[in-house]
Design an enzyme around this catalytic site. Structure first.
Site, PDB file in Angstrom:
ATOM      1  N   ASP A  90       0.838  -1.207   0.000  1.00  0.00           N
ATOM      2  CA  ASP A  90       0.000   0.000   0.000  1.00  0.00           C
ATOM      3  C   ASP A  90       0.867   1.249   0.000  1.00  0.00           C
ATOM      4  OD1 ASP A  90      -2.028   1.838   0.249  1.00  0.00           O
ATOM      5  OD2 ASP A  90      -2.426   1.422   2.357  1.00  0.00           O
TER       6      ASP A  90
ATOM      7  N   ASP B 177      -1.797   5.814  -5.168  1.00  0.00           N
ATOM      8  CA  ASP B 177      -2.159   4.914  -4.080  1.00  0.00           C
ATOM      9  C   ASP B 177      -2.501   3.521  -4.591  1.00  0.00           C
ATOM     10  OD1 ASP B 177      -3.130   3.686  -1.814  1.00  0.00           O
ATOM     11  OD2 ASP B 177      -4.612   5.216  -1.337  1.00  0.00           O
TER      12      ASP B 177
END
Length: 414
Positions: A118, A300
């Protein structure tokens, strides 16, 4: 349904093989296996995911303010007031959305775990051997069996929509992609939120690849520890995400030039280290600019959608026939007839170079089984005032995250 796929398994180069118990240390850039979990996508699951994404940023902004002593430039007035360290909301993934994860080895002797990769968060956590039944189905970290584990005597507590991840902080050696991060801070969870149950969350834990300034611990993230150790050939990592089996990878310490067209590579500087935040020159639809130019954006890998504030997304979908906006509190999911959706896929321009999202990745599939309307890959939220550039876009490019020169690069895929 369109997005119902089995897991994607990748073999690494050299001695890194998916499923092998221990990674061998190396001093060269290396591909790391990424696996993809993706269930049926539904409007309901995307709404839950969208709430989690905006909550993640509220938490990150709050951590940034604690760590830096001032508000993050992108934080909205409520961001730093609604969450505090130790009681924040850090939901990162939910069921029924894309999930990309890889293997790491932790401790001495080493034990293998899987973690979600992430770039929109900064901390590493795993389920503890002392976790209750909320961690069932996951591999558990036992610091008492690692000769290199150090108890930091610091608790951590991350709140989620349906509960929290809470536990204790340790330092231990972590190997990823053949590189060893010695004394890496990690959370050993004594309780897992339902969001991280093995039914909803395939990996054992999560590894944040953003910057220390948004760390909840606070401590250097895993990749930062590798950079500080000076063992990487280059202080960069490359990412390719794909729905195709065998096509996704995380490349540590360099980039895989075989996967992208080098003459299309363009870089844009990180404007505020914390997130991988860069300027989005323009977003356009069918060649026509939409929304404000030079908008802030965050790259992201932990977000499925492209997300912006509701005004910008309303502008994007304005004028398209038979668009349906499904509003839930302060967020909106869009859908339109499946036979036209692909021609409205966006083009995002970074560093002066336009990158077009394929119709296939923009179309997330029917809103329900048998429906002639399909869900679009751009969604709106009143809780953000910037663009979150997630996997709907990232599956169309090769992405390079350069921590040394503080920049993000994108290139067309080969």
């Amino acid at each position: 349904m369109k997005l119902a796929h089995s897991f994607t398994y990748l073999l690494a180069l050299l001695s890194l093989v998916a499923g092998s118990p221990i990674q061998q240390l190396n001093t060269h850039a290396l591909r790391l296996p990424l696996e993809r979990r993706n269930n049926q996508v539904s409007v309901k699951s995307l709404q839950a995911h969208l709430k989690q994404v905006t909550a993640k940023y509220r938490q990150g902004f709050a951590a940034y303010e604690v760590n830096k002593g001032h508000a993050h430039p992108l934080s909205m007035p409520s961001s730093s007031k609604t969450t505090k360290r130790g009681a924040g909301n850090v939901p990162l993934m939910s069921q029924d959305v894309d999930l990309w994860y890889a293997s790491i080895d932790v401790g001495t002797p080493a034990k293998t775990f899987t973690v979600s990769i992430d770039t929109g968060s900064a901390d590493l956590f795993l389920p503890s051997v002392d976790c209750d039944d909320s961690c069932d189905g996951h591999n558990r970290y036992d610091p008492s069996k690692s000769s290199t584990a150090v108890d930091l005597h610091k608790p951590f507590w991350l709140s989620f929509g349906e509960g929290e991840v809470a536990g204790e902080q340790f330092a231990d050696n972590v190997v990823i992609g053949g590189y060893e991060a010695k004394g890496q801070t990690l959370g050993a969870a004594l309780k897992y939120s339902p969001d991280f149950s093995s039914d909803n969350f395939t990996p054992d834990g999560l590894a944040g690849f953003a910057f220390e300034s948004i760390s909840e611990y606070p401590a250097p993230p895993l990749f930062q520890t590798l950079v500080d150790s000076r063992q990487l050939q280059e202080d960069v990592f490359g990412v390719k995400l794909s729905a195709a089996p065998g096509a996704s990878e995380l490349y540590i310490g360099g980039t895989n030039t075989a996967l992208y067209q080098q003459d299309t590579l363009t870089y844009t500087p990180v404007t505020e280290p914390g997130y991988w935040e860069v300027k989005l020159d323009q977003i356009s639809r069918a060649g026509a600019p939409v929304g404000k130019p030079e908008a802030p954006s965050i790259i992201d890998t932990g977000t499925t959608l492209i997300v912006a504030n509701m005004n910008d997304t309303a502008s994007y979908f304005a004028g398209i026939a038979n668009v349906t906006a499904t509003v839930d509190e302060s967020q909106v999911i869009y859908s339109m007839p499946c036979d036209i959706i692909e021609k409205y896929a966006p083009t995002l321009t970074f560093g002066g170079h336009p990158f077009t999202v394929s119709g296939d990745t923009f179309n997330l599939g029917p809103v329900e089984v048998g429906s002639s309307d399909c869900v679009a890959g751009i969604a709106g939220s009143d809780d953000v005032d910037f663009w979150v550039v997630g996997d709907v876009f990232l599956q169309n490019v090769y992405s390079i995250f350069d921590m040394c020169k503080l920049r993000v690069g994108f290139a067309e895929l080969t």
